[in-house]
Write a protein that holds these residues in place. Structure first.
Motif, PDB file in Angstrom:
ATOM      1  N   LYS A 329      44.529  43.196  55.910  1.00 41.89           N
ATOM      2  CA  LYS A 329      44.556  43.571  57.322  1.00 41.89           C
ATOM      3  C   LYS A 329      44.255  42.378  58.224  1.00 41.89           C
ATOM      4  CE  LYS A 329      43.260  48.405  56.548  1.00 41.89           C
ATOM      5  NZ  LYS A 329      42.259  49.471  56.819  1.00 41.89           N
ATOM      6  N   HIS A 330      43.527  41.401  57.696  1.00 45.17           N
ATOM      7  CA  HIS A 330      43.192  40.200  58.455  1.00 45.17           C
ATOM      8  C   HIS A 330      44.152  39.044  58.149  1.00 45.17           C
ATOM      9  CE1 HIS A 330      39.209  41.216  60.321  1.00 45.17           C
ATOM     10  NE2 HIS A 330      39.325  42.218  59.466  1.00 45.17           N
ATOM     11  N   GLY A 331      45.256  39.342  57.458  1.00 45.45           N
ATOM     12  CA  GLY A 331      46.244  38.315  57.155  1.00 45.45           C
ATOM     13  C   GLY A 331      45.791  37.339  56.095  1.00 45.45           C
ATOM     14  N   MET A 332      44.911  37.793  55.199  1.00 44.84           N
ATOM     15  CA  MET A 332      44.396  36.918  54.146  1.00 44.84           C
ATOM     16  C   MET A 332      44.503  37.602  52.787  1.00 44.84           C
ATOM     17  SD  MET A 332      41.019  35.233  55.981  1.00 44.84           S
ATOM     18  CE  MET A 332      40.248  36.781  56.438  1.00 44.84           C
ATOM     19  N   GLU A 333      44.310  36.817  51.751  1.00 38.81           N
ATOM     20  CA  GLU A 333      44.260  37.323  50.389  1.00 38.81           C
ATOM     21  C   GLU A 333      42.890  36.992  49.822  1.00 38.81           C
ATOM     22  OE1 GLU A 333      46.099  39.474  47.278  1.00 38.81           O
ATOM     23  OE2 GLU A 333      46.965  38.923  49.221  1.00 38.81           O
ATOM     24  N   CYS A 334      42.270  37.981  49.168  1.00 36.62           N
ATOM     25  CA  CYS A 334      40.953  37.778  48.554  1.00 36.62           C
ATOM     26  C   CYS A 334      41.138  37.552  47.060  1.00 36.62           C
ATOM     27  CB  CYS A 334      40.069  38.997  48.804  1.00 36.62           C
ATOM     28  SG  CYS A 334      38.391  38.822  48.184  1.00 36.62           S
ATOM     29  N   LEU A 335      40.640  36.410  46.559  1.00 40.93           N
ATOM     30  CA  LEU A 335      40.775  36.045  45.143  1.00 40.93           C
ATOM     31  C   LEU A 335      39.432  36.180  44.440  1.00 40.93           C
ATOM     32  CD1 LEU A 335      42.935  32.783  45.460  1.00 40.93           C
ATOM     33  CD2 LEU A 335      43.735  35.154  45.243  1.00 40.93           C
ATOM     34  N   PHE A 336      39.415  36.942  43.343  1.00 40.42           N
ATOM     35  CA  PHE A 336      38.198  37.107  42.553  1.00 40.42           C
ATOM     36  C   PHE A 336      38.266  36.373  41.223  1.00 40.42           C
ATOM     37  CE2 PHE A 336      37.968  41.040  45.193  1.00 40.42           C
ATOM     38  CZ  PHE A 336      36.730  40.783  45.779  1.00 40.42           C
ATOM     39  N   HIS A 337      39.363  35.659  40.971  1.00 45.91           N
ATOM     40  CA  HIS A 337      39.477  34.917  39.707  1.00 45.91           C
ATOM     41  C   HIS A 337      38.323  33.936  39.569  1.00 45.91           C
ATOM     42  CE1 HIS A 337      41.090  32.357  36.534  1.00 45.91           C
ATOM     43  NE2 HIS A 337      41.955  33.326  36.267  1.00 45.91           N
ATOM     44  N   GLU A 338      37.821  33.793  38.329  1.00 51.68           N
ATOM     45  CA  GLU A 338      36.640  32.943  38.138  1.00 51.68           C
ATOM     46  C   GLU A 338      36.912  31.457  38.345  1.00 51.68           C
ATOM     47  OE1 GLU A 338      38.297  34.029  34.019  1.00 51.68           O
ATOM     48  OE2 GLU A 338      37.907  35.026  35.934  1.00 51.68           O
ATOM     49  N   LYS A 339      38.178  31.025  38.276  1.00 55.84           N
ATOM     50  CA  LYS A 339      38.501  29.606  38.510  1.00 55.84           C
ATOM     51  C   LYS A 339      39.893  29.507  39.106  1.00 55.84           C
ATOM     52  CE  LYS A 339      37.156  25.272  38.111  1.00 55.84           C
ATOM     53  NZ  LYS A 339      35.965  24.754  38.841  1.00 55.84           N
ATOM     54  N   PRO A 340      40.065  29.880  40.374  1.00 50.05           N
ATOM     55  CA  PRO A 340      41.417  29.885  40.951  1.00 50.05           C
ATOM     56  C   PRO A 340      41.953  28.499  41.279  1.00 50.05           C
ATOM     57  CG  PRO A 340      39.826  30.608  42.580  1.00 50.05           C
ATOM     58  CD  PRO A 340      39.080  30.448  41.296  1.00 50.05           C
ATOM     59  N   PHE A 341      41.070  27.518  41.478  1.00 48.31           N
ATOM     60  CA  PHE A 341      41.519  26.179  41.862  1.00 48.31           C
ATOM     61  C   PHE A 341      40.810  25.123  41.021  1.00 48.31           C
ATOM     62  CE2 PHE A 341      41.622  28.847  45.699  1.00 48.31           C
ATOM     63  CZ  PHE A 341      42.981  28.807  45.977  1.00 48.31           C
ATOM     64  N   ALA A 342      41.595  24.173  40.480  1.00 45.44           N
ATOM     65  CA  ALA A 342      41.011  23.094  39.687  1.00 45.44           C
ATOM     66  C   ALA A 342      40.292  22.115  40.613  1.00 45.44           C
ATOM     67  CB  ALA A 342      42.104  22.367  38.897  1.00 45.44           C
ATOM     68  N   GLY A 343      39.201  21.583  40.125  1.00 50.32           N
ATOM     69  CA  GLY A 343      38.522  20.528  40.851  1.00 50.32           C
ATOM     70  C   GLY A 343      37.506  20.978  41.880  1.00 50.32           C
ATOM     71  N   VAL A 344      37.403  22.308  42.103  1.00 51.37           N
ATOM     72  CA  VAL A 344      36.392  22.811  43.033  1.00 51.37           C
ATOM     73  C   VAL A 344      35.609  23.941  42.360  1.00 51.37           C
ATOM     74  CG1 VAL A 344      37.683  22.196  45.115  1.00 51.37           C
ATOM     75  CG2 VAL A 344      37.984  24.464  44.101  1.00 51.37           C
ATOM     76  N   ASN A 345      34.559  24.346  43.019  1.00 50.75           N
ATOM     77  CA  ASN A 345      33.668  25.370  42.481  1.00 50.75           C
ATOM     78  C   ASN A 345      34.436  26.641  42.130  1.00 50.75           C
ATOM     79  OD1 ASN A 345      30.799  25.970  42.020  1.00 50.75           O
ATOM     80  ND2 ASN A 345      31.129  27.586  43.519  1.00 50.75           N
ATOM     81  N   GLY A 346      34.091  27.252  40.995  1.00 50.48           N
ATOM     82  CA  GLY A 346      34.674  28.526  40.611  1.00 50.48           C
ATOM     83  C   GLY A 346      33.838  29.679  41.148  1.00 50.48           C
ATOM     84  N   SER A 347      34.351  30.895  41.006  1.00 52.61           N
ATOM     85  CA  SER A 347      33.644  32.088  41.481  1.00 52.61           C
ATOM     86  C   SER A 347      32.963  32.795  40.323  1.00 52.61           C
ATOM     87  CB  SER A 347      34.609  33.054  42.170  1.00 52.61           C
ATOM     88  OG  SER A 347      35.087  32.497  43.378  1.00 52.61           O
ATOM     89  N   GLY A 348      31.750  33.240  40.552  1.00 49.57           N
ATOM     90  CA  GLY A 348      31.009  33.988  39.542  1.00 49.57           C
ATOM     91  C   GLY A 348      30.577  35.333  40.073  1.00 49.57           C
ATOM     92  N   LYS A 349      30.149  36.173  39.164  1.00 46.28           N
ATOM     93  CA  LYS A 349      29.524  37.448  39.506  1.00 46.28           C
ATOM     94  C   LYS A 349      28.160  37.418  38.836  1.00 46.28           C
ATOM     95  CE  LYS A 349      32.065  41.183  39.067  1.00 46.28           C
ATOM     96  NZ  LYS A 349      32.469  41.611  40.422  1.00 46.28           N
ATOM     97  N   HIS A 350      27.197  36.813  39.514  1.00 44.51           N
ATOM     98  CA  HIS A 350      25.871  36.633  38.930  1.00 44.51           C
ATOM     99  C   HIS A 350      25.102  37.944  38.998  1.00 44.51           C
ATOM    100  CE1 HIS A 350      26.689  32.409  40.664  1.00 44.51           C
ATOM    101  NE2 HIS A 350      27.142  32.482  39.434  1.00 44.51           N
TER     102      HIS A 350
END
Length: 361
Positions: A329-350
């Motif tokens: 609805k805000h014109g964005m995509e939400c990514l929950f993948h644990e490592k969507p981009f190489a070379g930067v911080n990944g996402s966790g579910k701590h």
């Protein structure tokens, strides 16, 4: 009415919206917006006969077996509440081995003898459903043509209303098992492990002299990190569309060299998204507490308060679904993948967790 409350209401009437305080306290909805779409203990206490309410609470709070005799009464109260909330359908919600949320929707309304329709929702319908399990992963338990699955009401996790512009749905959290009792989902192992943990924890407490320690339960609070990407960029990347992560491309022009994003000022567009998501989470009784920028550019985090682990797990599924929908609805995509981009911080579910009961919480 206090002067401060009167001023808030006067400001709201001018602006045409409710103040932040109204999310937690109002005259028309006890408790305000928070939990307004949840069949909470307070709602049950108001709508159920006292003996029935006590029986349900004994199951929720102390792990007592659910009395089948109360199912019809609870189902009738739940149906009336859902219809008042604008629901036309009900759905057993479960978590099969696909890693996704599954729902089977049925209408409350059935044809009547007079050519009209009548709203029905029996106790047996609340307690058990029978979706076709042949197309779900089964872990090699049996051949596909022998597949049959049953959804069973998880009374410890409250039912809720899922809103849609075209109509609302009563969602009932359930387990998903085979006809012989094997788990076909992710919730059944969680509930069984909680039962096993509780039995052993009570044994330990008795060793320390506590004769009646009460039911021990686990609590959890999951910190969810995620990326927000402009949808126009995502639509130009087949890898992001199909896998939720990048599979090719150059190193990003900005990495994490200066740590200027972490805990930085939240961009206005992102803050608008966060406020919209929190409004929907509050309606569903999800206690969102913390929001902030994370380490990588375009990365953020939300952290709810502690809840019983079973409810926290259900709320995490709801949270991710809500984030995905609101981001679009805000014109964005939400990514929950644990490592969507190489070379930067990944996402966790701590996941932070603890054990406790009414005496040792």
């Amino acid at each position: 009415m206090s002067g401060s409350k009167a001023r808030l209401q006067a400001i709201d009437s001018v602006k045409g919206h409710r103040s932040p305080a109204a999310f937690f306290s109002s005259d028309d909805v006890p408790g305000g917006t928070f939990g307004q779409n949840v069949f909470t203990k307070a709602v049950m206490q108001k709508r159920l006969p006292k003996p029935v309410f006590k029986s349900v609470m004994a199951t929720i709070d102390h792990g007592k077996p659910l009395d089948p005799a109360v199912a019809d009464i609870v189902a009738s109260a739940m149906k009336d509440w859902a219809l008042e909330k604008g629901a036309t359908h009900y759905a057993h919600v479960f978590y099969p081995l696909t890693g996704l949320t599954a729902e089977k929707h049925d209408s409350f309304f059935e044809p009547g003898d007079d050519g009209g329709s009548i709203a029905e929702f029996a106790g047996k319908t609340l307690v058990q459903g029978e979706p076709d399990a042949s197309s779900f992963p089964n872990g090699g338990l049996r051949a596909t043509f022998e597949a049959r699955g049953y959804t069973g009401w998880d009374v410890t996790s409250p039912a809720y209303i899922l809103e849609n512009p075209n109509g609302n749905t009563l969602c009932i959290p359930t387990v998903f098992v085979s006809m012989t009792g094997e788990a076909l989902d992710h919730k059944t192992p969680l509930l069984r492990s909680q039962q096993a943990m509780a039995a052993q924890a009570e044994r330990v407490l008795k060793l320390f002299g506590h004769e009646k320690p009460g039911a021990v339960v686990s609590f959890a609070g999951a910190e969810q990190e995620y990326f927000l990407i402009d949808r126009s960029f995502v639509l130009s990347r087949p890898d992001l569309l199909n896998t939720g992560r990048t599979l090719f491309g150059a190193k990003p022009p900005k990495g994490q060299e200066f740590d200027d994003h972490y805990f930085g000022a939240i961009p206005e567009r992102v803050l608008g998204f966060m406020m919209d998501t929190e409004r929907e989470l509050f309606k569903l009784g999800i206690p969102a507490k913390t929001r902030h920028n994370e380490v990588a550019p375009g990365q953020f985090e939300i952290a709810p308060m502690f809840e019983r682990a079973n409810i926290a797990a259900d709320h995490q599924q709801l949270l991710m679904t809500t984030f995905k929908a609101i981001a679009k609805k805000h014109g964005m995509e939400c990514l929950f993948h644990e490592k969507p981009f190489a070379g930067v911080n990944g996402s966790g579910k701590h996941v932070n967790f603890s054990l406790g009961n009414s005496q040792f919480g």
